[in-house]
Design an enzyme around this catalytic site. Structure first.
Site, PDB file in Angstrom:
ATOM      1  CG  ASN A 210     -44.159  67.839 -38.310  1.00 22.88           C
ATOM      2  OD1 ASN A 210     -44.295  68.970 -37.855  1.00 22.88           O
ATOM      3  ND2 ASN A 210     -44.354  67.562 -39.595  1.00 22.88           N
ATOM      4  CG  ASP A 279     -39.393  64.132 -45.395  1.00 26.56           C
ATOM      5  OD1 ASP A 279     -39.520  65.022 -46.259  1.00 26.56           O
ATOM      6  OD2 ASP A 279     -38.679  64.252 -44.388  1.00 26.56           O
ATOM      7  CE  LYS A 289     -60.105  53.120 -33.034  1.00 25.83           C
ATOM      8  NZ  LYS A 289     -60.734  53.141 -31.735  1.00 25.83           N
ATOM      9  CG  ASP A 308     -38.976  68.076 -52.106  1.00 26.20           C
ATOM     10  OD1 ASP A 308     -39.269  69.272 -51.882  1.00 26.20           O
ATOM     11  OD2 ASP A 308     -37.916  67.557 -51.726  1.00 26.20           O
ATOM     12  CB  ILE A 309     -44.002  71.512 -51.424  1.00 25.27           C
ATOM     13  CG1 ILE A 309     -45.067  70.483 -51.053  1.00 25.27           C
ATOM     14  CG2 ILE A 309     -44.636  72.844 -51.823  1.00 25.27           C
ATOM     15  CD1 ILE A 309     -45.821  70.787 -49.765  1.00 25.27           C
ATOM     16  CG  PHE A 325     -37.020  77.165 -42.833  1.00 24.62           C
ATOM     17  CD1 PHE A 325     -37.532  78.112 -43.702  1.00 24.62           C
ATOM     18  CD2 PHE A 325     -36.697  77.552 -41.547  1.00 24.62           C
ATOM     19  CE1 PHE A 325     -37.725  79.422 -43.298  1.00 24.62           C
ATOM     20  CE2 PHE A 325     -36.879  78.851 -41.121  1.00 24.62           C
ATOM     21  CZ  PHE A 325     -37.389  79.790 -42.000  1.00 24.62           C
ATOM     22  CE  LYS A 339     -32.881  68.550 -45.610  1.00 21.75           C
ATOM     23  NZ  LYS A 339     -33.298  68.548 -44.259  1.00 21.75           N
ATOM     24  CE  LYS A 343     -35.655  69.342 -50.055  1.00 24.70           C
ATOM     25  NZ  LYS A 343     -36.953  69.189 -49.434  1.00 24.70           N
TER      26      LYS A 343
HETATM   27  O1  PMT Z   1     -43.472  75.691 -36.837  1.00 21.74           O
HETATM   28  P1  PMT Z   1     -42.560  76.007 -35.640  1.00 21.74           P
HETATM   29  O2  PMT Z   1     -42.985  75.279 -34.401  1.00 21.74           O
HETATM   30  O3  PMT Z   1     -42.395  77.491 -35.446  1.00 21.74           O
HETATM   31  O4  PMT Z   1     -41.102  75.420 -35.987  1.00 21.74           O
HETATM   32  C1  PMT Z   1     -40.380  75.963 -37.058  1.00 21.74           C
HETATM   33  C2  PMT Z   1     -39.696  74.857 -37.877  1.00 21.74           C
HETATM   34  C3  PMT Z   1     -38.593  74.199 -37.032  1.00 21.74           C
HETATM   35  C4  PMT Z   1     -40.697  73.810 -38.341  1.00 21.74           C
HETATM   36  C5  PMT Z   1     -39.105  75.598 -39.134  1.00 21.74           C
HETATM   37  O5  PMT Z   1     -38.155  76.563 -38.718  1.00 21.74           O
HETATM   38  C6  PMT Z   1     -38.444  74.611 -40.091  1.00 21.74           C
HETATM   39  O6  PMT Z   1     -37.295  74.223 -39.954  1.00 21.74           O
HETATM   40  N1  PMT Z   1     -39.218  74.188 -41.137  1.00 21.74           N
HETATM   41  C7  PMT Z   1     -38.792  73.154 -42.079  1.00 21.74           C
HETATM   42  C8  PMT Z   1     -38.882  71.817 -41.429  1.00 21.74           C
HETATM   43  C9  PMT Z   1     -38.557  70.688 -42.403  1.00 21.74           C
HETATM   44  O7  PMT Z   1     -39.430  70.015 -42.829  1.00 21.74           O
HETATM   45  O8  PMT Z   1     -37.303  70.614 -42.739  1.00 21.74           O
HETATM   46  P2  PMT Z   1     -36.726  69.526 -43.802  1.00 21.74           P
HETATM   47  O9  PMT Z   1     -35.267  69.629 -43.603  1.00 21.74           O
HETATM   48  O10 PMT Z   1     -37.366  68.209 -43.579  1.00 21.74           O
HETATM   49  O11 PMT Z   1     -37.182  70.101 -45.201  1.00 21.74           O
HETATM   50  C10 PMT Z   1     -36.362  70.971 -45.961  1.00 21.74           C
HETATM   51  C11 PMT Z   1     -37.203  71.927 -46.765  1.00 21.74           C
HETATM   52  O12 PMT Z   1     -37.967  71.193 -47.736  1.00 21.74           O
HETATM   53  C12 PMT Z   1     -38.203  72.751 -45.967  1.00 21.74           C
HETATM   54  O13 PMT Z   1     -38.229  74.053 -46.520  1.00 21.74           O
HETATM   55  C13 PMT Z   1     -39.527  72.034 -46.214  1.00 21.74           C
HETATM   56  O14 PMT Z   1     -40.638  72.939 -46.160  1.00 21.74           O
HETATM   57  C14 PMT Z   1     -39.344  71.482 -47.608  1.00 21.74           C
HETATM   58  N2  PMT Z   1     -40.062  70.228 -47.864  1.00 21.74           N
HETATM   59  C15 PMT Z   1     -39.770  69.081 -47.183  1.00 21.74           C
HETATM   60  C16 PMT Z   1     -40.429  67.924 -47.493  1.00 21.74           C
HETATM   61  C17 PMT Z   1     -41.421  67.939 -48.507  1.00 21.74           C
HETATM   62  N3  PMT Z   1     -42.094  66.832 -48.817  1.00 21.74           N
HETATM   63  N4  PMT Z   1     -41.691  69.076 -49.156  1.00 21.74           N
HETATM   64  C18 PMT Z   1     -41.029  70.225 -48.857  1.00 21.74           C
HETATM   65  O15 PMT Z   1     -41.295  71.272 -49.453  1.00 21.74           O
END
Ligand code: PMT
Length: 409
Positions: A210, A279, A289, A308-309, A325, A339, A343
């Site tokens: 991403n 995800d 390949k 999901d960390i 975030f 969320k 979470k």
């Molecule tokens: O890195 P930059 O270019 O500076 O951009 C910053 C950002 C936009 C990436 C950052 O501000 C941000 O939003 N990070 C979280 C992005 C994200 O994956 O969002 P989500 O809504 O999909 O996930 C929600 C939360 O669950 C996040 O805290 C994520 O770290 C966590 N997560 C998600 C999936 C997963 N398998 N494990 C997780 O821990």
């Protein structure tokens, strides 16, 4: 006794009309008890004479890297070691660019590279120059390295324009310096930050990834370190320098990030999940390949969910304070509240992604912080370094008292 009693401040003055305010700054720093030595750039000397700063600081002013008499008195490396804080005020657009790119072709830029003291910059320039993407990129680079940014203020400018670019007033600079010297708001705390994307391999040459650059997470790590925390940064594949006083562990996939974060949060006070963790990943990564064969149908990828960390950390029996975030393209607040509950975290920082100039791979972000019981704080749009400092202050306010040693996960 002044709030900066005995503090050795190296003040770098660069070119710009605000250089005259640096004279008042020297006086106020000395009133607060600091010992001040001044270094001027060639540009600064066009606005104020060294004699002014010599009289106010009580020490000879230096501006030439190649001055044998000055070097004999106190060599530039000695001066860099002498400083307990390096403050550049005013910091012109040119000086910010030189610091961001690590130039060392005059005395001030050389000192900034040679010192191990914290560096604080107070920009001052025309509002268009401040808003220029090049300046903003330089500020973001400095912020990611842990440089403390002070201002600029907004208002009427000497050039007759109106906007952001005014030097923060000297009393406010002295106050921030004193706060920097005080034990940080996160002193004694351990903070784990995840940053950047994860790459999920399809085969040895392809992956699902991403657009995360890691800048938001790195800025948080830098701000937490500046606030006195021991910081453990788990970084996905990004191209960013490690902020000062931060321990970094590089990972590639969600699986690796999951393992690294769970190891890092042992004994931690807070976890900030700024990483954009994939995800889904291919259920099986092809060992060789994948070939395209004429006439054969395109392959279908079977995906599976990743770990999901954030949820895993929040579910630990003695969990740290958890900040997630939420990256959303629409209905940001509603999805982010979802969320927060799902979470079971302590704070969620919602950011809109997909708008030009903010979010993924941009210098700015716009954060709305949500907590349980209807807590809501709109931090607005700002450079990521600025938002990171505000977020760290908020975390420090809401962090529970330290747990007794041995009671941690
Ligand atoms: O890195 P930059 O270019 O500076 O951009 C910053 C950002 C936009 C990436 C950052 O501000 C941000 O939003 N990070 C979280 C992005 C994200 O994956 O969002 P989500 O809504 O999909 O996930 C929600 C939360 O669950 C996040 O805290 C994520 O770290 C966590 N997560 C998600 C999936 C997963 N398998 N494990 C997780 O821990």
């Amino acid at each position: 006794m002044g709030t900066l009693e005995g503090t050795r401040v190296l003040l770098g003055v660069s070119g710009g009309i605000a250089a005259y305010k640096a004279a008042d700054l020297v006086r106020r720093l000395r009133d607060a008890g600091a010992e001040v030595r001044v270094v001027m750039t060639a540009g600064a000397r066009q606005f104020v004479t060294p004699a002014t700063f010599q009289a106010l600081s009580g020490h000879p002013v230096r501006s030439d890297l190649w001055d044998p008499a000055a070097e004999a008195a106190m060599g530039h490396i000695e001066l860099a070691r002498w400083a307990e804080i390096v403050l550049v005020a005013p910091a012109s657009a040119n000086t910010l660019a030189r610091l961001a790119h690590g130039l060392a072709d005059d005395l001030l830029s050389t000192l900034c590279l040679a010192t191990s003291a914290p560096l604080m910059v107070a920009p001052a320039m025309n509002q268009q120059m401040w808003a220029h993407p090049a300046t903003q990129a330089n500020v973001a680079t400095l912020g990611a390295r842990g440089v403390v940014l002070l201002g600029p203020d907004s208002g009427g400018q000497a050039c007759g324009e109106f906007g952001a670019g005014r030097l923060v007033e000297p009393p406010a600079i002295v106050e921030r310096l004193a706060a920097l010297r005080a034990p940080g708001v996160l002193a004694g705390r351990v903070v784990v930050v995840s940053a950047g994307p994860t790459f999920e391999d399809v085969d040895p040459v392809r992956f699902i990834g991403n657009r995360s650059s890691g800048r938001m997470g790195f800025a948080i790590a830098a701000a937490a370190a500046a606030a006195g925390a021991e910081v453990r940064l788990v970084a996905g594949p990004v191209h960013l320098p490690t902020p000062a006083r931060v321990a970094r562990r590089d990972v590639r996939s969600a699986r690796e990030m999951h393992a690294a974060v769970l190891a890092a949060v042992a004994g931690a006070d807070a976890y900030v999940g700024a990483a954009a963790v994939a995800d889904f990943r291919p259920a099986v990564a092809a060992p060789d390949k994948i070939k395209k064969t004429d006439g054969a149908p395109a392959p279908t990828l079977l995906l599976e969910r990743t770990e999901d960390i954030l949820a895993a950390v929040a579910a630990l029996p003695a969990r740290p304070f958890c900040v997630g975030f939420a990256a959303e393209t629409g209905d940001v607040e509603a999805y982010a509240r979802g969320k927060l509950q799902r979470k079971r975290v302590d704070l969620v920082c919602a950011n809109r992604v997909g708008a030009p100039g903010e979010g993924f791979d941009a210098d700015d972000n716009a954060l709305l912080v949500l907590g349980p019981d209807g807590f809501r704080l709109d931090l607005g749009r700002a450079p990521k370094a600025v938002l990171a400092t505000r977020l760290v202050e908020l975390i420090a306010q809401r962090l529970p008292a330290p747990r007794a040693a041995g009671a941690r996960a």
